[in-house]
Design a protein around this motif. Structure first.
Motif, PDB file in Angstrom:
ATOM      1  N   GLN A  73     -70.712  -1.218  40.535  1.00  0.00           N
ATOM      2  CA  GLN A  73     -71.957  -1.112  39.755  1.00  0.00           C
ATOM      3  C   GLN A  73     -72.421   0.351  39.676  1.00  0.00           C
ATOM      4  OE1 GLN A  73     -73.720  -4.410  42.273  1.00  0.00           O
ATOM      5  NE2 GLN A  73     -74.600  -4.988  40.301  1.00  0.00           N
ATOM      6  N   ILE A  74     -72.316   1.066  40.813  1.00  0.00           N
ATOM      7  CA  ILE A  74     -72.760   2.470  40.837  1.00  0.00           C
ATOM      8  C   ILE A  74     -71.882   3.311  39.909  1.00  0.00           C
ATOM      9  CG2 ILE A  74     -72.907   4.535  42.314  1.00  0.00           C
ATOM     10  CD1 ILE A  74     -73.610   2.576  44.658  1.00  0.00           C
ATOM     11  N   ARG A  75     -70.564   3.167  40.050  1.00  0.00           N
ATOM     12  CA  ARG A  75     -69.635   3.987  39.249  1.00  0.00           C
ATOM     13  C   ARG A  75     -69.873   3.772  37.747  1.00  0.00           C
ATOM     14  NH1 ARG A  75     -64.566   1.543  40.161  1.00  0.00           N
ATOM     15  NH2 ARG A  75     -64.884   0.497  38.169  1.00  0.00           N
ATOM     16  N   GLU A  76     -69.914   2.505  37.335  1.00  0.00           N
ATOM     17  CA  GLU A  76     -70.003   2.228  35.895  1.00  0.00           C
ATOM     18  C   GLU A  76     -71.390   2.535  35.328  1.00  0.00           C
ATOM     19  OE1 GLU A  76     -67.508   1.583  33.888  1.00  0.00           O
ATOM     20  OE2 GLU A  76     -66.077   1.568  35.545  1.00  0.00           O
ATOM     21  N   THR A  77     -72.447   2.287  36.112  1.00  0.00           N
ATOM     22  CA  THR A  77     -73.799   2.551  35.587  1.00  0.00           C
ATOM     23  C   THR A  77     -74.025   4.063  35.475  1.00  0.00           C
ATOM     24  OG1 THR A  77     -74.471   0.540  36.735  1.00  0.00           O
ATOM     25  CG2 THR A  77     -76.234   1.848  35.793  1.00  0.00           C
ATOM     26  N   VAL A  86     -71.511  -3.302  30.782  1.00  0.00           N
ATOM     27  CA  VAL A  86     -71.714  -4.594  31.466  1.00  0.00           C
ATOM     28  C   VAL A  86     -70.381  -5.356  31.505  1.00  0.00           C
ATOM     29  CG1 VAL A  86     -72.937  -6.789  31.376  1.00  0.00           C
ATOM     30  CG2 VAL A  86     -74.156  -4.692  30.843  1.00  0.00           C
ATOM     31  N   GLY A  87     -69.641  -5.335  30.379  1.00  0.00           N
ATOM     32  CA  GLY A  87     -68.334  -5.998  30.343  1.00  0.00           C
ATOM     33  C   GLY A  87     -67.395  -5.396  31.378  1.00  0.00           C
ATOM     34  N   ALA A  88     -67.400  -4.060  31.466  1.00  0.00           N
ATOM     35  CA  ALA A  88     -66.487  -3.380  32.397  1.00  0.00           C
ATOM     36  C   ALA A  88     -66.801  -3.765  33.843  1.00  0.00           C
ATOM     37  CB  ALA A  88     -66.609  -1.872  32.210  1.00  0.00           C
ATOM     38  N   ILE A  89     -68.080  -3.842  34.181  1.00  0.00           N
ATOM     39  CA  ILE A  89     -68.457  -4.165  35.567  1.00  0.00           C
ATOM     40  C   ILE A  89     -67.970  -5.574  35.917  1.00  0.00           C
ATOM     41  CG2 ILE A  89     -70.424  -4.620  37.115  1.00  0.00           C
ATOM     42  CD1 ILE A  89     -71.961  -2.416  35.569  1.00  0.00           C
ATOM     43  N   ILE A  90     -68.196  -6.513  34.999  1.00  0.00           N
ATOM     44  CA  ILE A  90     -67.821  -7.903  35.318  1.00  0.00           C
ATOM     45  C   ILE A  90     -66.294  -8.039  35.389  1.00  0.00           C
ATOM     46  CG2 ILE A  90     -67.945 -10.304  34.492  1.00  0.00           C
ATOM     47  CD1 ILE A  90     -70.813  -9.787  33.707  1.00  0.00           C
ATOM     48  N   LEU A  91     -65.573  -7.387  34.479  1.00  0.00           N
ATOM     49  CA  LEU A  91     -64.100  -7.481  34.529  1.00  0.00           C
ATOM     50  C   LEU A  91     -63.567  -6.905  35.840  1.00  0.00           C
ATOM     51  CD1 LEU A  91     -62.897  -6.568  30.919  1.00  0.00           C
ATOM     52  CD2 LEU A  91     -62.917  -8.803  32.005  1.00  0.00           C
ATOM     53  N   ARG A 129     -59.842  -2.152  35.614  1.00  0.00           N
ATOM     54  CA  ARG A 129     -60.645  -0.972  35.314  1.00  0.00           C
ATOM     55  C   ARG A 129     -60.591  -0.687  33.808  1.00  0.00           C
ATOM     56  NH1 ARG A 129     -61.823   3.968  38.351  1.00  0.00           N
ATOM     57  NH2 ARG A 129     -61.815   3.040  40.384  1.00  0.00           N
ATOM     58  N   VAL A 130     -61.736  -0.799  33.141  1.00  0.00           N
ATOM     59  CA  VAL A 130     -61.790  -0.487  31.710  1.00  0.00           C
ATOM     60  C   VAL A 130     -61.812   1.036  31.569  1.00  0.00           C
ATOM     61  CG1 VAL A 130     -63.269  -0.575  29.659  1.00  0.00           C
ATOM     62  CG2 VAL A 130     -63.015  -2.596  31.093  1.00  0.00           C
ATOM     63  N   THR A 131     -60.870   1.575  30.760  1.00  0.00           N
ATOM     64  CA  THR A 131     -60.840   3.032  30.630  1.00  0.00           C
ATOM     65  C   THR A 131     -61.157   3.499  29.216  1.00  0.00           C
ATOM     66  OG1 THR A 131     -58.455   2.803  30.403  1.00  0.00           O
ATOM     67  CG2 THR A 131     -59.273   3.589  32.542  1.00  0.00           C
ATOM     68  N   SER A 132     -60.798   2.657  28.207  1.00  0.00           N
ATOM     69  CA  SER A 132     -61.034   3.133  26.837  1.00  0.00           C
ATOM     70  C   SER A 132     -62.271   2.469  26.248  1.00  0.00           C
ATOM     71  CB  SER A 132     -59.826   2.821  25.964  1.00  0.00           C
ATOM     72  OG  SER A 132     -59.828   1.441  25.667  1.00  0.00           O
ATOM     73  N   GLU A 133     -62.787   3.048  25.187  1.00  0.00           N
ATOM     74  CA  GLU A 133     -63.986   2.521  24.525  1.00  0.00           C
ATOM     75  C   GLU A 133     -63.760   1.126  23.973  1.00  0.00           C
ATOM     76  OE1 GLU A 133     -67.041   4.079  24.384  1.00  0.00           O
ATOM     77  OE2 GLU A 133     -65.986   5.251  25.887  1.00  0.00           O
ATOM     78  N   ARG A 134     -62.572   0.932  23.345  1.00  0.00           N
ATOM     79  CA  ARG A 134     -62.277  -0.359  22.705  1.00  0.00           C
ATOM     80  C   ARG A 134     -61.228  -1.099  23.523  1.00  0.00           C
ATOM     81  NH1 ARG A 134     -65.709  -2.372  19.256  1.00  0.00           N
ATOM     82  NH2 ARG A 134     -67.184  -0.681  19.190  1.00  0.00           N
ATOM     83  N   ASP A 135     -61.600  -1.482  24.718  1.00  0.00           N
ATOM     84  CA  ASP A 135     -60.644  -2.122  25.604  1.00  0.00           C
ATOM     85  C   ASP A 135     -60.294  -3.532  25.093  1.00  0.00           C
ATOM     86  OD1 ASP A 135     -59.596  -2.007  28.649  1.00  0.00           O
ATOM     87  OD2 ASP A 135     -60.195  -4.040  28.097  1.00  0.00           O
ATOM     88  N   PRO A 136     -58.973  -3.883  25.047  1.00  0.00           N
ATOM     89  CA  PRO A 136     -58.597  -5.193  24.484  1.00  0.00           C
ATOM     90  C   PRO A 136     -59.183  -6.372  25.256  1.00  0.00           C
ATOM     91  CG  PRO A 136     -56.709  -4.094  25.509  1.00  0.00           C
ATOM     92  CD  PRO A 136     -57.810  -3.092  25.451  1.00  0.00           C
ATOM     93  N   TRP A 137     -59.338  -6.217  26.572  1.00  0.00           N
ATOM     94  CA  TRP A 137     -59.862  -7.356  27.349  1.00  0.00           C
ATOM     95  C   TRP A 137     -61.368  -7.521  27.180  1.00  0.00           C
ATOM     96  CZ3 TRP A 137     -56.628 -10.887  28.156  1.00  0.00           C
ATOM     97  CH2 TRP A 137     -55.306 -10.587  28.453  1.00  0.00           C
ATOM     98  N   VAL A 138     -62.041  -6.401  26.946  1.00  0.00           N
ATOM     99  CA  VAL A 138     -63.476  -6.504  26.645  1.00  0.00           C
ATOM    100  C   VAL A 138     -63.632  -7.229  25.303  1.00  0.00           C
ATOM    101  CG1 VAL A 138     -65.607  -5.228  26.166  1.00  0.00           C
ATOM    102  CG2 VAL A 138     -64.094  -4.450  27.973  1.00  0.00           C
ATOM    103  N   GLU A 139     -62.720  -6.896  24.365  1.00  0.00           N
ATOM    104  CA  GLU A 139     -62.766  -7.557  23.049  1.00  0.00           C
ATOM    105  C   GLU A 139     -62.559  -9.070  23.198  1.00  0.00           C
ATOM    106  OE1 GLU A 139     -63.425  -6.261  20.079  1.00  0.00           O
ATOM    107  OE2 GLU A 139     -63.615  -4.221  20.837  1.00  0.00           O
ATOM    108  N   VAL A 140     -61.584  -9.462  24.045  1.00  0.00           N
ATOM    109  CA  VAL A 140     -61.307 -10.894  24.255  1.00  0.00           C
ATOM    110  C   VAL A 140     -62.563 -11.587  24.801  1.00  0.00           C
ATOM    111  CG1 VAL A 140     -60.021 -12.548  25.680  1.00  0.00           C
ATOM    112  CG2 VAL A 140     -58.816 -10.678  24.564  1.00  0.00           C
ATOM    113  N   GLY A 141     -63.205 -10.953  25.754  1.00  0.00           N
ATOM    114  CA  GLY A 141     -64.414 -11.535  26.356  1.00  0.00           C
ATOM    115  C   GLY A 141     -65.530 -11.657  25.338  1.00  0.00           C
ATOM    116  N   GLU A 142     -65.719 -10.585  24.568  1.00  0.00           N
ATOM    117  CA  GLU A 142     -66.755 -10.572  23.513  1.00  0.00           C
ATOM    118  C   GLU A 142     -66.521 -11.700  22.521  1.00  0.00           C
ATOM    119  OE1 GLU A 142     -68.609  -7.597  21.640  1.00  0.00           O
ATOM    120  OE2 GLU A 142     -69.381  -7.813  23.653  1.00  0.00           O
ATOM    121  N   GLN A 143     -65.246 -11.793  22.102  1.00  0.00           N
ATOM    122  CA  GLN A 143     -64.863 -12.786  21.107  1.00  0.00           C
ATOM    123  C   GLN A 143     -65.140 -14.194  21.650  1.00  0.00           C
ATOM    124  OE1 GLN A 143     -64.239 -11.889  18.295  1.00  0.00           O
ATOM    125  NE2 GLN A 143     -63.204 -13.519  17.249  1.00  0.00           N
TER     126      GLN A 143
END
Ligand code: HEM
Length: 530
Positions: free
Chosen positions: A168-172, A194-199, A206-220
């Protein structure tokens, strides 16, 4: 004298004539239907002399279908709670509903009688076809559900939630550095954080790019859920046999949509397999999935589907709800400069030359109070998620029928004048004690309501509360949150309007996130190298 036999004769003759006369026959059919409906209604409205709770008068057959609003439901529900009382009875076709309008009643029923109030409504076919039948949020109160719930809780409950603080500290902190670099991207950057912290907590990913494919899957997945769950939108929910129609037939786009949703949910299996592979190689980071795979290695025998379901639910249920809070906080800050200043004074007193930490939480009462007020002002899930009553019950002289859907009107509870003075004013001070040095424990903590009730209460609550605190404290230490300016440089007041739906977020608004000073900007910039 007109006795009973004469009466029967008349009925017999009437029936005979009616059958010869189409007009009378129709009247008879309608008459019988009304009588049968009244009988059914009477038999469910009077049990052991108890009546159903009051509510808006239902129409014949469809009941209150047309009374239930499709948008801003909390307003109509609140009007009914004020008019009819703490329990309002509604019927839509054959479905009975009980709307709970006070914390007292929700606590009595959903918490104290939790053994019979913790089921969920039968999953509608569209939601099931969309792949959500084994989602913790919609599953009935059975052994499969309880297993998933246990897995979820063991990883996020209060006694262990501190373990996730480094993530939480790192990502926030990273988010705040982004606010410095590109303040106009605050909306998307917050969502990705928020997506990166939960993943990370769930899969150790670890989410590294702006348009992470797994964040997209979760969003979708979140979007699919909202659409599949839309009440009354799908013919298959009324005619379940439609689920068997082949997709090559015309007008079956809805089925293609459901299959796509299901495929999307299944694709989270890929994340699970990534953890399995990393575990074999010995490179897996700590996470919820890794924890249970390791327990299995030591003989625990937890079904893999249960681990997968619990993990993908964390994203589905956790991101939008957390965002509804953070966006709601930013929106209110644009409107209340004096509240912001008071919070910044507190922060400067408790941590003058440094960023706040989780350990400061016990000293930052005003920040805590702002969090409580943001949650109370517009609860993220204003109508809760319906529970289902498993047995006939009664309460304060009213009959509560088995199978009823129980809708806690959380918005109303948070705006109840008997609980909160001037509930339509945003005022964190309502939670501060008279000495001004702590929280007033005599005022009901809205977190007792906004996370739902009893055995179904949100299992993400400990994480969500910690994340809210840290996000608010960090933002207010480093930045001022201000409304946008018009072309003449005048501040533009932002609308206080929220989206309808299960999870209710503020509708689009703008804000300027500006560092309070160069020193504050430097404090957050430095975190990149810590
Ligand atoms: C502002 C943040 C949040 C709010 C307002 C919120 C609110 C709620 C509410 C009202 C319920 C329904 C409870 C009931 O049926 O009585 C719920 C259930 C749930 N929440 Fe949250 N939630 C939040 C954050 C989270 C987070 C961060 C996660 C995951 C990490 C999460 C996971 C879940 C799950 C899995 C359920 C289903 C529980 C069950 O049916 O047993 N929530 N939440």
């Amino acid at each position: 004298m007109y006795n009973f036999t004469t009466y029967l004769d008349h009925v017999a003759v009437g029936l005979q004539n009616a059958f010869y006369n189409r007009f009378y026959f129709d009247i008879l059919v309608v008459g019988f239907t009304i009588a049968a409906t009244m009988l059914i209604r009477y038999s469910t409205s009077q049990v052991n002399g108890l009546k159903l709770p009051p509510g808006p008068t239902p129409s014949f057959f469809v009941g209150n279908m047309h009374d239930i609003p499709v948008a801003q439901e909390w307003n109509t529900f609140t009007k009914w709670s004020k008019q009819f009382g703490d329990i309002v009875y509604l019927r839509v076709l054959g479905t009975k509903m009980l709307l709970l309008g006070s914390y007292r009643v929700a606590n009595e029923l959903l918490v104290k009688r939790g053994t019979i109030y913790s089921d969920r409504p039968i999953t509608p076919p569209m939601l099931e076809m969309g792949g959500f039948g084994t989602s913790l949020t919609v599953m009935g109160n059975n052994a499969d559900y309880r297993l998933r719930r246990r897995l979820f809780e063991q990883h996020l409950r209060y006694s262990v939630v501190d373990r996730h603080q480094p993530i939480q500290i790192r990502e926030t902190q990273k988010l705040l550095r982004k606010y410095l670099e590109a303040p106009d991207n605050w909306f998307d950057d917050t969502k990705y954080t928020v997506g990166a912290i939960i993943l990370d907590i769930v899969y150790g990913y670890r989410v590294t790019s702006e348009r992470d494919p797994w964040v997209e899957v979760g969003e979708q997945s979140g979007r699919y859920f909202q659409i599949c769950a839309k009440p009354g939108a799908w013919a298959v929910d009324v005619l379940p046999f439609l689920r068997y129609v082949p997709t090559w037939l015309p007008f079956t786009e809805w089925k293609v949509f459901a299959l796509e949703s299901s495929a999307n949910r299944n694709s989270t299996k890929g994340m699970f397999e990534m953890v399995q592979a990393a575990m074999k190689e010995g490179t897996a980071s700590p996470s919820m999935v890794l924890r249970y795979l390791e327990e299995n290695k030591n003989g625990a025998n937890i079904p893999e589907e249960a681990i997968m379901d619990a993990a993908s639910d964390a994203y589905g249920a956790g991101v939008e709800t957390t965002l509804s809070f953070i966006y709601g906080f930013l929106l209110q800050m644009t409107k209340h400069r004096s509240i912001q200043r008071k919070a910044q004074d507190e922060l400067d007193r408790v941590c003058p030359d440094r960023l706040p930490t989780f350990d400061d939480r016990k000293s930052l009462h005003y920040i805590e109070a702002i969090g409580m007020e943001v949650g109370r002002w517009h609860p993220g899930v204003p109508q809760g998620i319906a529970h289902r009553l498993e047995k006939d019950d009664s309460f304060e002289g009213k009959f509560l029928p088995k199978g009823s859907l129980i809708i806690p009107n959380i918005w109303r509870m948070c705006h109840d004048e008997e609980t909160y003075k001037s509930p339509d004013i945003f005022n964190p001070d309502r939670f501060i004690n008279v000495e001004g040095d702590g929280l007033d424990i005599s005022v009901l903590d809205p977190r007792q309501m906004i996370f739902g009730f009893g055995r179904r209460q949100c299992p993400g609550r400990p994480f969500a509360e910690a994340q809210f605190f840290y996000t608010m404290a960090l933002i207010l230490k480093v930045f001022d949150v201000l409304p946008p300016l018009d072309t003449q440089g005048k501040e533009v007041i932002q609308p206080d309007v929220y989206r309808s739906g299960v999870v209710s977020l503020p509708l689009s608004f703008s804000c300027r996130i500006i560092p309070r000073s160069n020193d504050m900007a430097e404090l957050i910039r430095r975190t990149e190298h810590e």
